[in-house]
Design a protein around this motif. Structure first.
Motif, PDB file in Angstrom:
ATOM      1  N   GLN A 101      34.747  72.874  55.114  1.00  0.00           N
ATOM      2  CA  GLN A 101      34.163  72.082  54.015  1.00  0.00           C
ATOM      3  C   GLN A 101      34.653  70.643  54.054  1.00  0.00           C
ATOM      4  O   GLN A 101      33.899  69.707  53.849  1.00  0.00           O
ATOM      5  CB  GLN A 101      34.551  72.697  52.654  1.00  0.00           C
ATOM      6  N   ARG A 105      32.711  66.983  54.252  1.00  0.00           N
ATOM      7  CA  ARG A 105      32.905  65.873  53.295  1.00  0.00           C
ATOM      8  C   ARG A 105      33.368  64.613  53.997  1.00  0.00           C
ATOM      9  O   ARG A 105      33.178  63.509  53.501  1.00  0.00           O
ATOM     10  CB  ARG A 105      33.955  66.263  52.237  1.00  0.00           C
ATOM     11  N   PRO A 186      28.201  63.766  53.548  1.00  0.00           N
ATOM     12  CA  PRO A 186      29.627  63.443  53.466  1.00  0.00           C
ATOM     13  C   PRO A 186      29.896  62.409  52.372  1.00  0.00           C
ATOM     14  O   PRO A 186      28.973  61.783  51.858  1.00  0.00           O
ATOM     15  CB  PRO A 186      29.922  62.832  54.834  1.00  0.00           C
ATOM     16  N   GLU A 187      31.178  62.269  52.040  1.00  0.00           N
ATOM     17  CA  GLU A 187      31.595  61.224  51.097  1.00  0.00           C
ATOM     18  C   GLU A 187      32.307  60.109  51.856  1.00  0.00           C
ATOM     19  O   GLU A 187      32.258  58.951  51.479  1.00  0.00           O
ATOM     20  CB  GLU A 187      32.545  61.820  50.063  1.00  0.00           C
TER      21      GLU A 187
END
Ligand code: ADP
Ligand code: MG
Length: 271
Positions: A101, A105, A186-187
């Motif tokens: 995960q 991100r 994604p961030e």
């Protein structure tokens, strides 16, 4: 009514991460390869929705620190990381954290464009598919299209989505890799010398793209080119011999550095 408003404000607060705009926070990060220490107590705040450049001479630890931020160093058996790194105040080294995960991100783009030996479409669809982001073929098509649009590649490839990704030019391949990173939502996007294998025209296109992407992502770019750092970044961190010597607004770092080592580097005295 009041409840709706409150939850909207809460959602917004969640989206904004921390109140001071910090997305990635590192505190006293040390990295060892076996007995060799590669980073010394790196502490830095990296803001959201902007570009931060890591500069410094070869071997000073830029890539090592970048790889701490999506735990890519976990894949190097002799590598050990200590200290703390948070994203939106969440400890990314917490044992309960799902690394798969995390890597969705925190996307990564490498020095050499590395598309999969598959079609342009499949290169972008792969991530969303394994992360179960699309329920239908139409949804997947939509993710592929918007990701290619965000990577400024759609117009060039929309009529040949089934052609191999490896058949594109170097610059297009790098933008395909950026589309692939963007596709999983994604961030943070980490870029390790993303233009070093590209010609000046392809480099200019990728830099333009980075400038666009910063509206929606926290971007961290390692570059050996001070000109590139000056062109694309809002903040710059200078590393030397595993130490983060100085970090600040890009303009200040290049025009008014406080440390002698930074001065020497930007005036070309070493590196
Ligand atoms: N996989 C590895 N195994 C052992 N040492 C490594 C490894 N990767 C990097 N190093 C060492 O860590 C130091 C920092 O390297 P690196 O982060 O690649 O620097 P930069 O990206 O700034 O050129 C160097 O001394 C390098 O030799
Ligand atoms: Mg490197």
């Amino acid at each position: 009514m009041l409840n709706v408003q409150t939850s909207e404000i809460e959602n917004r607060a969640v989206k904004l991460g921390t109140t001071d705009g910090t997305k990635v926070h590192a505190k006293d990060v040390n990295v060892y390869y076996g007995d060799k220490r590669a980073l010394f107590d790196v502490t830095v705040n990296i803001p959201d929705r902007s570009v931060t450049a890591f500069i410094g001479p070869s071997g000073c630890g830029k890539s090592t620190f970048l790889r701490c931020i999506n735990r890519m160093n976990d894949t190097i058996p002799i590598c050990r990381v200590t200290g703390k790194i948070t994203i939106d105040n969440e400890d990314i080294y917490d044992p309960s954290l799902d690394v798969v995960q995390l890597r969705a991100r925190v996307g990564m783009v490498f020095q050499k464009p590395n598309p999969f030996p598959k079609s342009i479409y499949e290169n972008v669809a792969y991530g969303p598919r394994i992360h179960g982001l699309a329920g239908t073929k139409a949804e997947l098509d939509h993710i592929v299209q918007t990701s290619l649009e965000k990577a400024a590649l759609w117009k060039e490839v929309k009529d040949r989505l089934n052609d191999p990704g490896t058949g594109l030019s170097g610059g297009q391949q790098q933008r395909l890799c950026i589309a692939r990173a963007v596709a999983v939502g994604p961030e943070v996007i980490l870029m390790d010398e993303p233009c070093s294998a590209l010609d000046p025209i392809a480099t200019a296109k990728v830099e333009e793209l980075i400038d666009e992407l910063k509206q929606n992502f926290c971007i961290i770019i390692v570059t050996h080119s001070m000109q590139q750092a000056a062109r694309v970044s809002q903040r710059t961190a200078f590393f030397h011999l595993g130490i983060l010597v100085e970090e600040g607004a890009t303009n200040d770092i290049f025009t008014n550095p406080t440390d002698k080592r930074t001065q020497d580097y930007i005036t070309g005295r070493f590196g």
